[in-house]
Structure formats: structure tokens, C-alpha cells
Design an enzyme around this catalytic site. Structure first.
Site, mmCIF file in Angstrom:
data_model
loop_
_atom_site.group_PDB
_atom_site.id
_atom_site.type_symbol
_atom_site.label_atom_id
_atom_site.label_comp_id
_atom_site.label_asym_id
_atom_site.label_seq_id
_atom_site.Cartn_x
_atom_site.Cartn_y
_atom_site.Cartn_z
ATOM 1 N N ARG A 298 0.737 -0.749 0.921
ATOM 2 C CA ARG A 298 0.211 -1.514 2.059
ATOM 3 C C ARG A 298 1.261 -1.674 3.146
ATOM 4 O O ARG A 298 1.003 -2.293 4.169
ATOM 5 C CB ARG A 298 -0.290 -2.879 1.578
ATOM 6 C CG ARG A 298 -1.476 -2.755 0.620
ATOM 7 C CD ARG A 298 -1.941 -4.125 0.139
ATOM 8 N NE ARG A 298 -2.985 -4.010 -0.871
ATOM 9 C CZ ARG A 298 -4.287 -3.929 -0.608
ATOM 10 N NH1 ARG A 298 -4.697 -3.936 0.629
ATOM 11 N NH2 ARG A 298 -5.168 -3.821 -1.580
ATOM 12 N N ASP B 297 -14.662 -9.052 -3.718
ATOM 13 C CA ASP B 297 -14.693 -9.163 -2.259
ATOM 14 C C ASP B 297 -16.126 -9.111 -1.729
ATOM 15 O O ASP B 297 -16.910 -8.236 -2.130
ATOM 16 C CB ASP B 297 -13.917 -8.017 -1.624
ATOM 17 C CG ASP B 297 -12.454 -7.997 -2.017
ATOM 18 O OD1 ASP B 297 -12.152 -8.228 -3.205
ATOM 19 O OD2 ASP B 297 -11.613 -7.718 -1.147
ATOM 20 N N ASN C 66 -6.483 -12.625 0.094
ATOM 21 C CA ASN C 66 -5.545 -12.417 1.194
ATOM 22 C C ASN C 66 -6.212 -12.582 2.562
ATOM 23 O O ASN C 66 -5.527 -12.831 3.563
ATOM 24 C CB ASN C 66 -4.881 -11.042 1.092
ATOM 25 C CG ASN C 66 -5.866 -9.901 1.208
ATOM 26 O OD1 ASN C 66 -6.751 -9.765 0.368
ATOM 27 N ND2 ASN C 66 -5.733 -9.071 2.228
ATOM 28 N N HIS D 159 -16.672 -10.089 1.988
ATOM 29 C CA HIS D 159 -16.391 -9.689 3.365
ATOM 30 C C HIS D 159 -17.583 -9.834 4.315
ATOM 31 O O HIS D 159 -17.863 -8.959 5.129
ATOM 32 C CB HIS D 159 -15.872 -8.251 3.398
ATOM 33 C CG HIS D 159 -14.431 -8.143 2.990
ATOM 34 N ND1 HIS D 159 -13.404 -8.695 3.722
ATOM 35 C CD2 HIS D 159 -13.854 -7.556 1.909
ATOM 36 C CE1 HIS D 159 -12.259 -8.445 3.121
ATOM 37 N NE2 HIS D 159 -12.491 -7.762 2.008
#
Length: 651
Positions: A540, A361, A422, A363
Site C-alpha cells: 500500500r 467492507d 481504515n 463501502h
């Protein structure tokens, strides 16, 4: 883990949540002067289905259900009219009215939960059962005209024509009168010319409109005769639909009565994918004028990008200097043309003596991304990279990071590979900042292009037929089992037919994540490893997302002759972690240090090298967060200080 014949470790009672009341009288709808205030109370910015509730953490609100009406009295004439001549929520006569009873569990194929933050929801008409009880979707907008389109939010949230309303704000309304359900959901459009709402019926319970955001659970109905309904066939996206799990099978005897069991469906990839949106944007981009007053690298095709171009452009990004809008569009279109031709599962060959770097990731943390390149090097034929999803959102330089990755791919398409995460999805991009940032730095229309780029991005790659690289995890249970109260102490088996790499390779990825339509995609993007054996529900807190144990990952790798799985998706304090160790490990690598400027974690990338015809490693390159300008993480998120709507409201 327990087999399907003995699913539960213990009985789990459904959890109940007390919902606050919305203090709004129906008098507001009869006095135009009060309507603006009422509408302000009902305002919202977006919608997320339970299947994509990963986009935000919501506080669900609801009314006091069934309280006595304060005013005005019941209009019984409307109820008599409904019984005498069945009409939908818009007052039109109903043809081929459905007969259903949601208290009969055998009539329900599956349930789907959506969360709405703004009215109207994009549903054009509801209708009751032939008994006058319940409510199902009769007509709806079956597309979203543009990212964030409020009239398409129900469709994006996973609602489908024919679905019946089961619960509203956690309250079972399946046996309520139709008008009482209409009152509580209040899915109405204000008629501005008349200063009132279109429909003004009122049920006997006198329910006030439920507070936003509003959670609605829909039931997918079985057709008379026992077959799945048209919505189920559409959701499966398979020719001829497909059968669902036989609920009477003795293997499921221990499941609670509200559990859903849905067969695992893998929609096949199209022979070719084309997008009218992309073609319209292509024509628009060509019509844009050449930039004036810009001094810096220009994009004239992949051959125009060299090392100096990359280094200068990233240096300019740190100074707040973007590529011209025309160049940005052309780069996005060119990378779409490359990605759309790739398989859902890509296969990467790493030559003898060569290395490959897996990056987790990012981000939108530009300064940390740039620092990583000084340690791991830039992509090249001798330094292949896999960027493993979640390139954007949260960090306020997502635009700069993703265009850097696009430039890498355009320069070395055979040595730079992108996996979807995602956060490469419309709903996440709306809430967590990427689309707000795109609109601020370029224009809103560019969001449409990136929605298509992300849908074209592969879901995973296999390195030298040995290492499986995916953002989230591996295929989940079959059948898909879920019930209220399911928690992470529950472990279950549930897959007797293993998923092959060819199954993944030939799966349709050109869509938004939705477990009702493509559970495999959701598993690959969203699932997480757990320490205990078997499958389990995800922490989650989204229906249709699962955890997988070490036995599950080993079976998957054994079936596909793999020796390792490298995934991302979770913050790790050291930047990496062996979540499942042993002969066939599952390793998480996360490459955004001090995530959201608060986590305090290190970051890492994983480097594997081909030695003697097999991949060795990984070796981890770790690094810490770098100083950056004082722009907070989430600045462009919905409600953030730099989001376009926030900026407009402050003017």
C-alpha cells in the site's frame, strides 16, 4: 525469514524519482496582478501524511532544485541579519535555538513523512539550527478546528513541534541553508491587504516554490544527552515518554544507514472519554425544530426501532427519502453514547445453537447491502452480527448504509457489533466521499459528529474467546523498522514480546490512525496477510504499514489461545479467501460486490455457529452485485461530480 541480526536478503538502493518543475517565477510574488493566477496554481483540497497516505493515490510533484534564479537578485542583507541575530521564518528572534545536524544519523530518533496539497500547512514558524543550516518546526497549530481545516493539516498529517525538515519532494535538504529551505517549501500566508506574502527572503540557491502536492520528510530529533525529544514523548502518549531502540545493538548491524528503528508503543486507554464537540452537537441537535412535511418512521429512542421501522426506512432510502436531520443527529449521538463505553477489543458470547455473521467492507453500496440482508437476515438476538469496518466511502449511499447500521446497533446493542475500518477516519472520509455526501444530504457539521463516532468505534472483537475479528490484521513488528527502498521481497522477524488480547483491549483508540502515535491501531486497521513467512513492507506504499506471514499469525493466535482470524480490507474475487490456511487460518471476507462498479468480484459474509460449545464454520453466503441507479462510485469524493465543492463551482 531473516532475524534482526541479518535483516537484509540483499542490499536495496533507495529509489529516486525525477520531479517536474513548477514553472512559476518569483516575479509573481512582486506583482499583485499575477497573484491570483499563482495562487490558483498552488490550490489544493487537503493534506495526507505518509502514515495515512491510504486516503488517496497521489502524484507527487516537485521543483528543479537549485536552479539559477531568474529574478530578482539575492538579498544578502537578510542572510547577514539572520546570522547576526537568529530569527525564525516570521522574522522574530529565536529563544533557545536548537543545535542539530541531520547529516549525523545518531541525532535522528525517527522520520515522519507528510503530504501537503494546500498552502499554508498550519505551521506558524520555522527556525534554523544554530549553524544557520536546516529548518525545524518552532510553532504550529496543534489541533484541527474542524474536519478539513487547512490550518490544522500539518498536525493531522503527523508533523509535530521540534521536527526538522529532512527531505522536500524527495531531495535531501538537511544541510541546506535555512532560507533555501524556506524558499522551496514556500509555506507562507498571503497578506491580502498588502497584496504580497508575509516573508520575502530569498536564499542563495534561488529555489522556486515546490509544486503541490508536496511531500516533506521530517526528522524527529534526539535531545542532547541521547534521550528522545519532547515530540517523541508526546507521540508515544505514555507517561514519562519511554526509551527507544538502541541503534548500536549488534542485531541491527546489517540495516542500511537510513533505516529507522522505533520501539513499539501502545498508548493506554483513558478511564473515560468525553468530547466537547459531541456535547456542543448534543445541545445543537436538541435545538433543531421538528421536521415538517415528512412522512415516514421517526426516531424516538432505540425502543422506537422495530423490524417494520428498519424495512420501511431502507425502502425509503432507495427512493431518495432520508430521515429528518434532527432524528439523524439524535441517532448518531445515541450510538456514540453506546460505543464510547465499549472496550477497544470487544468480547462477544455466542450461545449454544446460536449463530453469528461477520460482514466485511460495505463501502456505501446500498442496493448490495439490502440484498445481503435478504440472504443473511436482519440482526436479532438469534442472529448476531459483526460489521467489520469500511462501512462508508466510495459508494454514493454511504449515509444510508451507515445510518442503517446505527439503527441495527440502537435496536440490538448486545447483538450488533461494529469494528472500525481504515475508512472510518477523517482523512479517508474527506477524500473518498463520506464527508462530501454528509454535507450534501444533511450538513457539514454532521461530519464532526461522525469523526467522534468513528473514534469511539472498537477496533476488533473476539468471538467466544476463539475467533479474532478485525478489519486489517494483527500487531506488526517490534521495533518498527523502515528504510527507503524496502520492498515486499524483504522478510524479517521482529517481535519477541507478543501482544495479548488484554493489551489490545486496554489500548487507546480515541484518535486518528497514526503509526507514530499508535502503531497498534494502524496494524489492526491497515495490515494485510502475505504468503511468505515473517513481516514485510506493505504494497500500500505507506510508511508504517506492514504485511504479516503465516508464521506471524500462528504465533499471535497461539499466544492468545485463538483458533481463527477473520478480517476484511481486501477485495477477493469470490468474496472470501483463506489467506493463511492450516490449523489456525486467516480468512478474508469482503462484502461489497463489483467493488467501485469495476472490480467484478462476488461478495460474501461469513457465518459461524456454536455447536457443542465451540464455533464451527465459517459457512460463506455469496452474492453478486445488484442493479442500482446510475450514480457512479466516487460521486461524492473530492473532485467527484456530486461533491459540494464541485457542485458550487459549476453554479
Amino acid at each position: 525469514p531473516l532475524g534482526l541480526g541479518n535483516f537484509l536478503r540483499q542490499r536495496h538502493e533507495p529509489r529516486t524519482v525525477t520531479m517536474p518543475a513548477l514553472q512559476m517565477s518569483r516575479r509573481l510574488r512582486r506583482h499583485a496582478g499575477l497573484l491570483p493566477a499563482a495562487l490558483a496554481l498552488l490550490g489544493g483540497v487537503a493534506v495526507v501524511s505518509r502514515v495515512s497516505s491510504y486516503c488517496a493515490v497521489f502524484v507527487f510533484g516537485g521543483p528543479h532544485l537549485g536552479q539559477a534564479p531568474s529574478a530578482p537578485p539575492l538579498r544578502r542583507s537578510a542572510r547577514v541579519s539572520l546570522a547576526a541575530s537568529p530569527r525564525d521564518s516570521e522574522g522574530n528572534k529565536i529563544k533557545d535555538q536548537k543545535k542539530f545536524d541531520l547529516t549525523d544519523r545518531s541525532q535522528i530518533v525517527a522520520t515522519h513523512t507528510s503530504v501537503f496539497k494546500k498552502r499554508p500547512f498550519g505551521i506558524l514558524a520555522y527556525a534554523p539550527s544554530t549553524s544557520g543550516k536546516g529548518a525545524y518546526i518552532l510553532k504550529m497549530n496543534e489541533k484541527s478546528r474542524y474536519p478539513g481545516d487547512p490550518q490544522g493539516q500539518a498536525w493531522v498529517a503527523g508533523a509535530r513541534r521540534g521536527y526538522a525538515i529532512k527531505t522536500v519532494a524527495g531531495k535531501d535538504v538537511s544541510n541546506w541553508d535555512f532560507l533555501d529551505i524556506m524558499d522551496i517549501i514556500e509555506d507562507k500566508i498571503k497578506d491580502n491587504s498588502a497584496g504580497k506574502f508575509q516573508i520575502d527572503n530569498q536564499g542563495s540557491m534561488g529555489n522556486t516554490a515546490a509544486e503541490l502536492p508536496l511531500t516533506i520528510e521530517y526528522a524527529e530529533l534526539r535531545e542532547e544527552g541521547g534521550s528522545a525529544g519532547p515530540a517523541a514523548s508526546a507521540a508515544s502518549n505514555l507517561e514519562g515518554g519511554g526509551s527507544y531502540v538502541d541503534r548500536t545493538d549488534k542485531r541491527y548491524a546489517d540495516l542500511p544507514p537510513d533505516a529507522t528503528l522505533v520501539e513499539y508503543k501502545i498508548p493506554p486507554a483513558p478511564l473515560a472519554y468525553t468530547s466537547q464537540t459531541v456535547e456542543e452537537i448534543r445541545a445543537y441537535a436538541k435545538s433543531l425544530p421538528e421536521p415538517t412535511g415528512y412522512s415516514g418512521p421517526r426516531y424516538m429512542g432505540g425502543g422506537s426501532i422495530d423490524q417494520a421501522w428498519l424495512e420501511t426506512t431502507i425502502a425509503n432510502y432507495k427512493k431518495g427519502k432520508l430521515l429528518p436531520k434532527k432524528d439523524a443527529y439524535m441517532m448518531g449521538l445515541d450510538v456514540f453514547d453506546i460505543l464510547v463505553k465499549e472496550k477497544t477489543l470487544g468480547r462477544v458470547n455466542v450461545g449454544e445453537g446460536k449463530k453469528i455473521t461477520v460482514v466485511g467492507d460495505l463501502h456505501g453500496q446500498l442496493w448490495d447491502f439490502s440484498h445481503m440482508l435478504t440472504l443473511a437476515g436482519y440482526p436479532s438476538p438469534d442472529n448476531t452480527f459483526v460489521f467489520n469496518g469500511d462501512f462508508v466511502d466510495r459508494g454514493p449511499w454511504s449515509v444510508e448504509v451507515v445510518f442503517s447500521l446505527i439503527a441495527f446497533k440502537l435496536r440490538n446493542p448486545g447483538h450488533v457489533f461494529l469494528n472500525r475500518g481504515n475508512h472510518e477516519s477523517e482523512m479517508a472520509n474527506h477524500f473518498y466521499g463520506f464527508f462530501g455526501e454528509l454535507e450534501s444530504k444533511y450538513e457539514k457539521r454532521m461530519c464532526e459528529l461522525f469523526a467522534e463516532i468513528f473514534r469511539a468505534t472498537p477496533l476488533c472483537h473476539v468471538l467466544n474467546n476463539e475467533v479474532f475479528v478485525v478489519h486489517g490484521g494483527i500487531p506488526g513488528p517490534d521495533p518498527r523498522v523502515w528504510w527507503k527502498g524496502i520492498d515486499n521481497q524483504v522478510g524479517f522477524e521482529g517481535r519477541t514480546i507478543q501482544i495479548s488480547l488484554a493489551d489490545i483491549e486496554n489500548c487507546n483508540r480515541f484518535m486518528e490512525p497514526n503509526p507514530a502515535v499508535n502503531p497498534l491501531m494502524v496494524d489492526l486497521l491497515w495490515s494485510d496477510p502475505k504468503g511468505k513467512a515473517g513481516y514485510g513492507p506493505s504494497g500500500r506504499m505507506a510508511e508504517g504499514i506492514y504485511l504479516f506471514g503465516p508464521d506471524v499469525s500462528k504465533i499471535f493466535m497461539d499466544h492468545n489461545n485463538l483458533k481463527m482470524c477473520i478480517r476484511s480490507h481486501e477485495v477477493k474475487s469470490l468474496g472470501y479467501r483463506y489467506d493463511h490456511d492450516g490449523e489456525k487460518p486467516v480468512i478474508t471476507v469482503f462484502s461489497a460486490p463489483n467493488y467501485v462498479d469495476k472490480a467484478g468480484n462476488k461478495a460474501a459474509v461469513a457465518v459461524l455457529t456454536n455447536k457443542g460449545g465451540t464455533l464451527t464454520g465459517p459457512v460463506f453466503i455469496q452474492y453478486d452485485a445488484q442493479p442500482h441507479p446510475d450514480i457512479p462510485s466516487g460521486a461524492y469524493s473530492a473532485g467527484g461530480p456530486l461533491h459540494p465543492d464541485t457542485v458550487k463551482a459549476a453554479r
